[in-house]
Design a protein around this motif. Structure first.
Motif, short mmCIF file in Angstrom:
data_model
loop_
_atom_site.label_atom_id
_atom_site.label_comp_id
_atom_site.label_asym_id
_atom_site.label_seq_id
_atom_site.Cartn_x
_atom_site.Cartn_y
_atom_site.Cartn_z
N ASN A 1 0.85 -1.19 0.00
CA ASN A 1 0.00 0.00 0.00
C ASN A 1 0.89 1.25 0.00
O ASN A 1 1.88 1.31 0.72
N SER A 2 0.54 2.22 -0.78
CA SER A 2 1.39 3.41 -0.89
C SER A 2 1.33 4.26 0.38
O SER A 2 0.34 4.27 1.11
N ARG A 3 2.41 4.98 0.62
CA ARG A 3 2.45 5.92 1.75
C ARG A 3 1.39 6.99 1.58
O ARG A 3 0.82 7.46 2.54
N SER A 4 1.12 7.34 0.34
CA SER A 4 0.09 8.34 0.07
C SER A 4 -1.27 7.87 0.56
O SER A 4 -2.01 8.62 1.21
N ASP A 5 -1.62 6.62 0.27
CA ASP A 5 -2.89 6.06 0.74
C ASP A 5 -2.93 6.00 2.26
O ASP A 5 -3.95 6.30 2.88
N GLN A 6 -1.80 5.62 2.85
CA GLN A 6 -1.73 5.55 4.31
C GLN A 6 -1.92 6.93 4.92
O GLN A 6 -2.67 7.10 5.89
N MET A 7 -1.27 7.93 4.35
CA MET A 7 -1.39 9.30 4.87
C MET A 7 -2.81 9.81 4.71
O MET A 7 -3.35 10.46 5.60
N GLN A 8 -3.43 9.50 3.58
CA GLN A 8 -4.81 9.93 3.34
C GLN A 8 -5.74 9.37 4.41
O GLN A 8 -6.55 10.10 4.98
N GLU A 9 -5.62 8.08 4.68
CA GLU A 9 -6.51 7.42 5.63
C GLU A 9 -6.19 7.74 7.08
O GLU A 9 -7.09 7.90 7.90
N LEU A 10 -4.92 7.80 7.41
CA LEU A 10 -4.52 7.91 8.81
C LEU A 10 -4.24 9.32 9.30
O LEU A 10 -4.22 9.57 10.50
N VAL A 11 -4.03 10.25 8.39
CA VAL A 11 -3.72 11.62 8.81
C VAL A 11 -4.73 12.61 8.26
O VAL A 11 -5.41 13.30 9.01
N ILE A 12 -4.84 12.66 6.96
CA ILE A 12 -5.68 13.70 6.33
C ILE A 12 -7.15 13.54 6.71
O ILE A 12 -7.80 14.50 7.12
N LYS A 13 -7.69 12.33 6.58
CA LYS A 13 -9.10 12.12 6.95
C LYS A 13 -9.33 12.38 8.43
O LYS A 13 -10.35 12.94 8.82
N LEU A 14 -8.36 11.99 9.26
CA LEU A 14 -8.47 12.22 10.70
C LEU A 14 -8.49 13.72 11.01
O LEU A 14 -9.33 14.19 11.76
N LEU A 15 -7.58 14.46 10.40
CA LEU A 15 -7.55 15.91 10.61
C LEU A 15 -8.83 16.57 10.10
O LEU A 15 -9.39 17.45 10.75
N HIS A 16 -9.29 16.13 8.94
CA HIS A 16 -10.51 16.69 8.36
C HIS A 16 -11.70 16.45 9.29
O HIS A 16 -12.51 17.35 9.54
N ALA A 17 -11.80 15.24 9.82
CA ALA A 17 -12.91 14.91 10.73
C ALA A 17 -12.84 15.76 12.00
O ALA A 17 -13.87 16.24 12.49
N ASN A 18 -11.63 15.95 12.54
CA ASN A 18 -11.49 16.75 13.75
C ASN A 18 -11.82 18.21 13.50
O ASN A 18 -12.46 18.86 14.33
N ILE A 19 -11.41 18.74 12.37
CA ILE A 19 -11.72 20.13 12.03
C ILE A 19 -13.23 20.29 11.85
O ILE A 19 -13.81 21.25 12.34
N ALA A 20 -13.86 19.36 11.16
CA ALA A 20 -15.31 19.43 10.94
C ALA A 20 -16.05 19.37 12.28
O ALA A 20 -17.02 20.11 12.50
N MET A 21 -15.58 18.51 13.18
CA MET A 21 -16.22 18.39 14.49
C MET A 21 -16.08 19.69 15.28
O MET A 21 -17.04 20.17 15.87
N LYS A 22 -14.90 20.30 15.26
CA LYS A 22 -14.68 21.56 15.97
C LYS A 22 -15.53 22.68 15.36
O LYS A 22 -16.07 23.51 16.07
#
Length: 70
Positions: free
Chosen positions: A34-55
């Motif tokens: 699995n690419s690092r890009s896919d890992q970053m998308q799932e484990l970092v970017i989506k997480l940050l996006h969800a936290n920002i949306a919640m705030k």
């Protein structure tokens, strides 16, 4: 060096559950194929996006509540 999601989980313990959930949901997420890009998308970017949306929702709800009280 530690993988960025590991660093996030150590620095921000509340993110640990979200990271574990993403890995459990997608068993091949951390596989070498699995690419690092896919890992970053799932484990970092989506997480940050969800936290920002919640705030944002929390701030919006708070402002709405304050406005209705006045």
């Amino acid at each position: 060096p530690l993988f960025l999601p590991s660093q996030l989980a150590l620095a921000f313990p509340r993110t640990r559950g979200n990271i574990v959930e993403a890995v459990e949901k997608d068993k091949i997420l951390l596989s070498p194929g699995n690419s690092r890009s896919d890992q970053m998308q799932e484990l970092v970017i989506k997480l940050l996006h969800a936290n920002i949306a919640m705030k944002f929702r929390h701030s919006r709800d708070t402002l709405h509540y304050c406005h209705s009280c006045s």
